[in-house]
Design a protein around this motif. Structure first.
Motif, mmCIF file in Angstrom:
data_model
loop_
_atom_site.group_PDB
_atom_site.id
_atom_site.type_symbol
_atom_site.label_atom_id
_atom_site.label_comp_id
_atom_site.label_asym_id
_atom_site.label_seq_id
_atom_site.Cartn_x
_atom_site.Cartn_y
_atom_site.Cartn_z
ATOM 1 N N THR A 11 2.559 10.308 7.807
ATOM 2 C CA THR A 11 3.604 11.174 8.358
ATOM 3 C C THR A 11 3.121 11.995 9.545
ATOM 4 N N THR A 15 10.966 17.099 20.362
ATOM 5 C CA THR A 15 10.864 18.106 21.428
ATOM 6 C C THR A 15 9.411 18.383 21.822
ATOM 7 N N GLY A 16 8.466 17.640 21.268
ATOM 8 C CA GLY A 16 7.062 17.850 21.624
ATOM 9 C C GLY A 16 6.566 19.202 21.132
ATOM 10 N N HIS A 17 5.688 19.806 21.926
ATOM 11 C CA HIS A 17 5.134 21.104 21.568
ATOM 12 C C HIS A 17 5.397 22.090 22.701
ATOM 13 N N PRO A 18 6.652 22.467 22.917
ATOM 14 C CA PRO A 18 6.936 23.384 24.026
ATOM 15 C C PRO A 18 6.374 24.780 23.739
ATOM 16 N N VAL A 19 6.088 25.490 24.804
ATOM 17 C CA VAL A 19 5.644 26.877 24.713
ATOM 18 C C VAL A 19 6.762 27.739 25.275
ATOM 19 N N PHE A 20 7.126 28.792 24.579
ATOM 20 C CA PHE A 20 8.192 29.662 25.050
ATOM 21 C C PHE A 20 7.592 30.936 25.614
ATOM 22 N N GLN A 21 7.782 31.094 26.908
ATOM 23 C CA GLN A 21 7.235 32.291 27.540
ATOM 24 C C GLN A 21 8.318 33.358 27.557
ATOM 25 N N GLU A 43 -0.571 13.394 23.745
ATOM 26 C CA GLU A 43 -0.550 14.753 24.307
ATOM 27 C C GLU A 43 -1.956 15.260 24.610
ATOM 28 N N GLU A 48 11.644 13.104 12.301
ATOM 29 C CA GLU A 48 10.551 13.727 13.040
ATOM 30 C C GLU A 48 11.069 14.243 14.385
ATOM 31 N N GLY A 49 10.662 15.440 14.738
ATOM 32 C CA GLY A 49 11.164 16.096 15.943
ATOM 33 C C GLY A 49 10.802 15.355 17.225
ATOM 34 N N GLU A 83 12.576 31.950 30.761
ATOM 35 C CA GLU A 83 13.972 32.340 30.932
ATOM 36 C C GLU A 83 14.347 32.227 32.402
ATOM 37 N N ASN A 129 7.938 18.599 13.897
ATOM 38 C CA ASN A 129 7.401 17.292 14.250
ATOM 39 C C ASN A 129 6.978 16.471 13.051
ATOM 40 N N HIS A 130 6.206 17.120 12.189
ATOM 41 C CA HIS A 130 5.569 16.399 11.080
ATOM 42 C C HIS A 130 6.356 16.731 9.827
ATOM 43 N N MET A 180 1.660 10.756 18.837
ATOM 44 C CA MET A 180 2.054 11.853 19.724
ATOM 45 C C MET A 180 0.851 12.738 20.060
ATOM 46 N N ARG A 186 1.870 12.989 13.139
ATOM 47 C CA ARG A 186 2.347 12.371 14.384
ATOM 48 C C ARG A 186 1.165 11.994 15.273
ATOM 49 N N ASN A 233 19.618 35.194 25.494
ATOM 50 C CA ASN A 233 19.800 33.811 25.932
ATOM 51 C C ASN A 233 19.052 32.863 25.003
ATOM 52 N N LEU A 236 16.646 30.408 24.650
ATOM 53 C CA LEU A 236 15.565 29.987 25.542
ATOM 54 C C LEU A 236 15.268 28.506 25.323
ATOM 55 N N ASN A 239 3.883 22.332 29.095
ATOM 56 C CA ASN A 239 5.323 22.384 28.901
ATOM 57 C C ASN A 239 5.724 23.810 28.520
ATOM 58 N N VAL A 241 8.458 26.852 28.623
ATOM 59 C CA VAL A 241 9.873 27.154 28.798
ATOM 60 C C VAL A 241 9.999 28.639 29.115
ATOM 61 N N SER A 272 15.938 34.743 23.532
ATOM 62 C CA SER A 272 15.182 35.769 24.264
ATOM 63 C C SER A 272 15.744 37.155 23.960
#
Lengths: 362, 362
Positions: free
Chosen positions: B337, A216-222, B346, A213-214, B362, A197-198, B342, B339, A189, A191, B358, B360, A185
């Motif tokens: 390959t 962590t899914g598909h997180p969104v960072f605000q 989802e 393959e990841g 701060e 993933n693929h 997933m 996903r 920090n 975040l 999902n 994230v 951020s």
């Protein structure tokens, strides 16, 4: 004119096609004409001095009554590796920190709020070699590795969100490796992170030899500047494999999802000391091919910025009003009219091992 | 140079850009160079005589040991309407049958195995008017309407599969309307139909005023020449709305799904007797804008054919070896390959009304 020589599609069009025709070509290829961003002279001078391509564009939207513009400036950085691939690992990392750090300083002069580097930016894209050593030594902790600590400094110094795609060493899970974008951020920090993933299994990439393959899914960072309205796609891909796909895929994602996408590719040719073969019946060789840069930003309305150079390091600054996302969504309505329930249901069926496809025969 | 005037991107590049540079531009824009298809002189003469654009290309693949090439020739037909939109309905339909029938004859000379017409090909794209009469009179039974009977004749006469996208009147369900592609086998049997799933609610299209989201799922029609390896996308779309998206979407689908896609757009400007407004604050007008043609075929390897004319009727003949699909799939491996499990999981969660994304922070 060889594949490695030509500077960019945009330059060729500018050189040869008369203005009236070029306007139509640009409209068809790139969508609505973008305003050039007025960049400070200090940034322009620094880019010349430091020998990289600097471009800036504005994606405008319409004024609304109830929302102010939500203007964000993103910076996309593409760069060659700095030292030869057989220089000591730490020296290679430090040299890349220095080069990219200088480019981030120029991004700061240009008022960038979020910067994103290319995939595995702290190292050569060495997976083509299939060797473990020394390449796995480039892997670092996403939370407190050398590179993340460096990005935290940048983030604080310039009040900038930093997306830093690295080879991650995950000590908590037995030292496993991941291809991970770390999001820092503007306050410095960590975040969170998003693991690729693929994982392609194609040509000389051999990525699947190194990391999985990841998970962590598909997180969104605000961040302080956005919700889920910009997708950064840090990449590393070479000309003969994928160049005609490059202008298509990220742009399609922007159109289909009513959001901005930022596609970043590394640039240059990376030579490795040990020769390797490519599983294509051809002779062993020492490079993976030409990484063609051409980083660009695509908007939800189908427009896109011109690309950065195919051959030089570059910083692309794009100012965007995120209000455009909802404006386009309200125009096209894909999120409402798309048959997502049907797609979810059909995809769920289709991934079963005993799926029977719906085939109509005479 | 106005939006309606310019003939095509390809023509501009050919006119102005020198050959060496043009080769690189074409590689980036269109992928690998396609061989021109050797079309019979009789077909070339007929196209000149009947005033339409005729182009032919070959998508080649590598020889295999256990499979013979599975060569298919597809024909994409784009055309202007023939009579004014206020001519009697039946006369308009018959005139379009005649015009398109002649073009199919040329397709037959070119050895086409599957031909596909543009969306709602038997009528003007009149949904912009929001009037019911006389436009709903263009709707026909998919199984035994006038147009399907006409296509059956063509199919038998030329031993050709015909994909005929019409406005369908469904008498079994109370005379409801659908936007339906009817598939007629080369033996002249109605193999089935596919109703348009995702109905846009954008601009002047107003399609959702006339027909509902399709309920036929995503069937695959296995004809004498293919399984699920070619997707035809008959369309009707106008320049200022979508032209920069046109080269992107069908091509992305070919790349992402390891198959061929055929994108067909109508051509010309259609005038309606009664003026209508567009919900954009502008004055009432009598046309929907310029349908820009530009029909093309995209291949799984990221290559594509040049487009047909933006302004003229046209027939695009593409010869393709369907073996290319598996060859590209074996190279890129997206079906393995990707996903998909997933994504299915989802997407299933995401379509729920109480979905929690999902995010994230701060």
């Amino acid at each position: 004119m060889s594949e490695k020589d030509f500077e960019s599609l945009e330059k060729i069009l500018e050189t040869y096609v008369p203005e009236a025709e070029r306007r139509e070509v640009r409209r068809v290829l790139f969508g609505k004409e973008l305003k050039k961003l007025d960049l400070p002279q200090s940034a322009i001078d620094a880019a010349v001095e430091q020998d990289f391509d600097l471009k800036g564009y504005v994606f405008e939207s319409s004024p609304e009554q109830l929302r102010l513009p939500r203007t964000v400036r993103v910076g996309l950085i593409q760069n060659k590796i700095v030292l030869p691939t057989d220089a000591p690992v730490l020296e290679q990392i430090i040299a890349l920190h220095k080069r990219v750090g200088e480019m981030v300083e120029v991004a700061a002069m240009c008022g960038v709020n979020i910067v994103c580097f290319q995939e595995a930016w702290t190292m050569p894209f060495a997976f083509c070699t299939r060797e473990r050593e020394p390449w796995t030594e480039f892997a670092e902790s996403a939370e407190d590795g050398l590179t993340t600590r460096f990005c935290i400094q940048l983030a604080k110094k310039y009040n900038m969100v930093v997306v830093s795609p690295i080879l991650e060493r995950d000590e908590i899970h037995g030292g496993t490796l991941w291809n991970t974008a770390v999001v820092v951020s503007n306050n410095g920090n960590v975040l969170g992170k998003s693991r690729k993933n693929h994982i392609p299994r194609v040509g000389d990439f051999n990525e699947s030899t190194y990391y999985m393959e990841g998970n962590t899914g598909h997180p969104v960072f605000q961040t302080h500047v956005n919700g889920a309205e910009i997708i950064f796609n840090p990449s590393a891909t070479v000309g003969l494999l994928s160049e005609p796909m490059w202008p298509i895929e990220a742009r399609n994602a922007a159109i289909a999802n009513h959001c901005f996408t930022c596609a970043i590719n590394r640039v240059g040719t990376e030579y490795f000391k040990n020769e390797f073969t490519s599983g294509d019946g051809k002779k062993a060789h020492n490079d993976f091919g030409h990484f063609y840069g051409s980083s660009y930003v695509a908007a939800p309305d189908g427009s896109r910025s011109p690309g950065l150079s195919r051959t030089r390091d570059g910083l692309l600054v794009a100012e965007m009003d995120l209000n455009l996302n909802r404006q386009v969504a309200d125009k096209w309505n894909f999120k409402m009219t798309g048959r997502y329930e049907m797609y979810a249901e059909e995809l769920k069926k289709a991934v079963q091992h005993d799926f029977k496809p719906n085939i109509v025969k005479e």
